[in-house]
Design a protein around this motif. Structure first.
Motif, PDB file in Angstrom:
ATOM      1  N   GLY A  46       0.854  -1.180   0.000  1.00  0.00           N
ATOM      2  CA  GLY A  46       0.000   0.000   0.000  1.00  0.00           C
ATOM      3  C   GLY A  46       0.891   1.230   0.000  1.00  0.00           C
ATOM      4  N   SER A  47       0.691   2.113   0.969  1.00  0.00           N
ATOM      5  CA  SER A  47       1.535   3.305   1.078  1.00  0.00           C
ATOM      6  C   SER A  47       2.648   3.128   2.110  1.00  0.00           C
ATOM      7  CB  SER A  47       0.680   4.524   1.455  1.00  0.00           C
ATOM      8  OG  SER A  47       0.100   4.335   2.734  1.00  0.00           O
ATOM      9  N   TRP A  48       2.788   1.921   2.630  1.00  0.00           N
ATOM     10  CA  TRP A  48       3.880   1.658   3.557  1.00  0.00           C
ATOM     11  C   TRP A  48       5.128   1.312   2.762  1.00  0.00           C
ATOM     12  CZ3 TRP A  48       1.915  -1.990   8.067  1.00  0.00           C
ATOM     13  CH2 TRP A  48       0.772  -1.405   8.657  1.00  0.00           C
ATOM     14  N   GLN A  49       6.194   2.065   2.963  1.00  0.00           N
ATOM     15  CA  GLN A  49       7.459   1.737   2.317  1.00  0.00           C
ATOM     16  C   GLN A  49       8.265   0.830   3.245  1.00  0.00           C
ATOM     17  OE1 GLN A  49      11.358   4.186   1.442  1.00  0.00           O
ATOM     18  NE2 GLN A  49       9.845   4.734  -0.130  1.00  0.00           N
ATOM     19  N   VAL A  50       8.669  -0.307   2.715  1.00  0.00           N
ATOM     20  CA  VAL A  50       9.458  -1.276   3.485  1.00  0.00           C
ATOM     21  C   VAL A  50      10.889  -1.208   2.962  1.00  0.00           C
ATOM     22  CG1 VAL A  50       9.712  -3.683   4.190  1.00  0.00           C
ATOM     23  CG2 VAL A  50       7.426  -2.737   3.772  1.00  0.00           C
ATOM     24  N   ARG A  51      11.790  -0.700   3.801  1.00  0.00           N
ATOM     25  CA  ARG A  51      13.175  -0.453   3.406  1.00  0.00           C
ATOM     26  C   ARG A  51      14.109  -1.450   4.098  1.00  0.00           C
ATOM     27  NH1 ARG A  51      14.324   4.632   1.617  1.00  0.00           N
ATOM     28  NH2 ARG A  51      16.186   4.894   2.926  1.00  0.00           N
ATOM     29  N   LEU A  52      14.957  -2.094   3.300  1.00  0.00           N
ATOM     30  CA  LEU A  52      15.920  -3.043   3.847  1.00  0.00           C
ATOM     31  C   LEU A  52      17.260  -2.887   3.136  1.00  0.00           C
ATOM     32  CD1 LEU A  52      13.585  -6.126   4.226  1.00  0.00           C
ATOM     33  CD2 LEU A  52      15.028  -5.213   6.058  1.00  0.00           C
ATOM     34  N   THR A  53      18.332  -3.030   3.909  1.00  0.00           N
ATOM     35  CA  THR A  53      19.684  -2.922   3.363  1.00  0.00           C
ATOM     36  C   THR A  53      20.531  -3.983   4.038  1.00  0.00           C
ATOM     37  OG1 THR A  53      19.395  -0.541   3.020  1.00  0.00           O
ATOM     38  CG2 THR A  53      21.652  -1.387   3.002  1.00  0.00           C
ATOM     39  N   LEU A  61      17.708   2.841   7.008  1.00  0.00           N
ATOM     40  CA  LEU A  61      17.832   1.943   5.863  1.00  0.00           C
ATOM     41  C   LEU A  61      17.094   0.636   6.069  1.00  0.00           C
ATOM     42  CD1 LEU A  61      21.650   2.440   5.272  1.00  0.00           C
ATOM     43  CD2 LEU A  61      19.810   3.381   3.868  1.00  0.00           C
ATOM     44  N   ASN A  62      16.576   0.415   7.274  1.00  0.00           N
ATOM     45  CA  ASN A  62      15.943  -0.862   7.611  1.00  0.00           C
ATOM     46  C   ASN A  62      14.722  -0.621   8.488  1.00  0.00           C
ATOM     47  OD1 ASN A  62      18.108  -3.068   6.700  1.00  0.00           O
ATOM     48  ND2 ASN A  62      19.241  -1.403   7.684  1.00  0.00           N
ATOM     49  N   LYS A  81       3.622  -9.825   7.836  1.00  0.00           N
ATOM     50  CA  LYS A  81       4.245 -10.031   6.520  1.00  0.00           C
ATOM     51  C   LYS A  81       5.596  -9.324   6.440  1.00  0.00           C
ATOM     52  CE  LYS A  81       3.370  -9.129   1.603  1.00  0.00           C
ATOM     53  NZ  LYS A  81       2.401  -8.540   0.623  1.00  0.00           N
ATOM     54  N   ALA A  82       5.646  -8.084   6.908  1.00  0.00           N
ATOM     55  CA  ALA A  82       6.903  -7.348   6.897  1.00  0.00           C
ATOM     56  C   ALA A  82       7.924  -8.004   7.813  1.00  0.00           C
ATOM     57  CB  ALA A  82       6.672  -5.900   7.314  1.00  0.00           C
ATOM     58  N   GLU A  87      13.084 -10.657   8.882  1.00  0.00           N
ATOM     59  CA  GLU A  87      13.756 -11.842   9.412  1.00  0.00           C
ATOM     60  C   GLU A  87      14.634 -12.488   8.347  1.00  0.00           C
ATOM     61  OE1 GLU A  87      12.662 -16.063  11.689  1.00  0.00           O
ATOM     62  OE2 GLU A  87      11.058 -14.723  10.987  1.00  0.00           O
ATOM     63  N   ALA A  88      14.151 -12.525   7.118  1.00  0.00           N
ATOM     64  CA  ALA A  88      14.919 -13.117   6.024  1.00  0.00           C
ATOM     65  C   ALA A  88      16.198 -12.329   5.745  1.00  0.00           C
ATOM     66  CB  ALA A  88      14.057 -13.195   4.764  1.00  0.00           C
ATOM     67  N   HIS A  89      16.159 -11.032   6.044  1.00  0.00           N
ATOM     68  CA  HIS A  89      17.338 -10.192   5.841  1.00  0.00           C
ATOM     69  C   HIS A  89      18.201 -10.097   7.102  1.00  0.00           C
ATOM     70  CE1 HIS A  89      15.383  -8.876   2.129  1.00  0.00           C
ATOM     71  NE2 HIS A  89      16.497  -8.248   1.813  1.00  0.00           N
ATOM     72  N   GLY A  90      17.794 -10.785   8.175  1.00  0.00           N
ATOM     73  CA  GLY A  90      18.561 -10.736   9.412  1.00  0.00           C
ATOM     74  C   GLY A  90      18.495  -9.407  10.112  1.00  0.00           C
ATOM     75  N   ARG A  91      17.357  -8.703   9.959  1.00  0.00           N
ATOM     76  CA  ARG A  91      17.204  -7.384  10.563  1.00  0.00           C
ATOM     77  C   ARG A  91      16.044  -7.380  11.553  1.00  0.00           C
ATOM     78  NH1 ARG A  91      21.847  -5.712   9.754  1.00  0.00           N
ATOM     79  NH2 ARG A  91      22.498  -5.141   7.650  1.00  0.00           N
TER      80      ARG A  91
END
Length: 271
Positions: A46-53, A61-62, A81-82, A87-91
């Protein structure tokens, strides 16, 4: 688990401080902030930005950044869901609360045992009216490696972050000025990153080595960065500073910066 009184009180203060923000300005500064400090992986729910680095642990950045106060559907499902993506990114899963965050989302986090932490002040200044102190002017370097080494040294960061930080810097699309003050014997003393996005100039990072603070280096490097941006056509400067950093806030206010809005992060409280 019910939220603590301290958490509720902090949230009330946060809402009070941003009760009448200039939302068009908030939206614009949030947008230029994303371009000035790019995450390596960005998706929208939706309008939620999910940021991962993956290579850098920085909170900006996360995190999840909601961008529409009216977008509060299926909060629990979307958070879950997020969480799997983080978790998959280890964050650790973080939510960044700005004046654009839906109140039902913040209410959900508080009721679900999350805690609010690290309040940050976003400040702006009119560059066209700014008078700079009489300090030595520094030109930006084009050497990303030199800047990254200086930034890590003055912040006291983990040298292992150098490749990730270099990737972030090189990924910045708008013109950026990399400023370093060095001593031939002592090495880097101060570093600053200024990103010019049309008429806006963002100070994305500024630091002076701990043992050389309160010697005028902060004003010197900030003035150099803002002069550079103004000469390139920027009319408004902006930056972000942790609310507890009274020394930095005093410096920026002395330079003419005023508070525009605040944001904070939320994380699941430890049990």
């Amino acid at each position: 688990m019910s939220p603590s009184t301290a958490t509720i009180g902090a949230d009330v203060r946060m809402h009070a401080m941003v009760s009448n923000p200039n939302l068009p300005l908030v939206r614009r500064l949030e947008a230029v902030g994303f371009r000035a400090w790019p995450a390596s992986n960005v998706v929208y729910d939706g309008s939620w930005q999910v940021r991962l680095t993956g290579g850098h642990p920085g909170k900006r950045l996360n995190c999840i950044v909601p961008l529409d106060p009216s977008d509060s559907r299926d909060i629990a499902i979307r958070i879950e869901k997020a969480g799997k993506r983080f978790e998959a990114h280890g964050r650790p899963l973080l939510v960044r609360q700005t004046p654009l965050s839906p109140k039902p989302l913040i209410d959900f986090l508080a009721a679900d045992g999350w805690e609010r932490f690290e309040e940050v002040v976003t400040m702006t200044a009119d560059l066209s009216r700014m008078t700079f102190p009489d300090t030595l002017d520094h030109l930006p370097t084009q050497d990303v490696g030199r800047y990254v080494d200086a930034d890590i040294a003055v912040h006291g960061s983990d040298p292992a972050l150098k490749p990730a930080l270099a990737e972030i810097i090189t990924g910045i699309k708008p013109p950026s000025g990399l400023f370093v003050i060095e001593d031939t014997v002592e090495g880097p003393l101060a570093a600053a990153l200024c990103v010019q996005d049309n008429d806006l100039a963002g100070i994305m990072s500024l630091a002076v080595r701990a043992d050389r603070r309160r010697q005028g280096l902060g004003i010197e490097i900030l003035s150099s960065a803002l002069r550079w941006a103004r000469m390139r056509g920027a009319r408004t400067a902006w930056l972000q500073v942790v609310a507890e950093n009274s020394e930095a806030l005093a410096l920026y206010r002395k330079m003419g910066f005023e508070e525009a809005y605040r944001y904070a992060y939320w994380r699941k409280a430890s049990r």
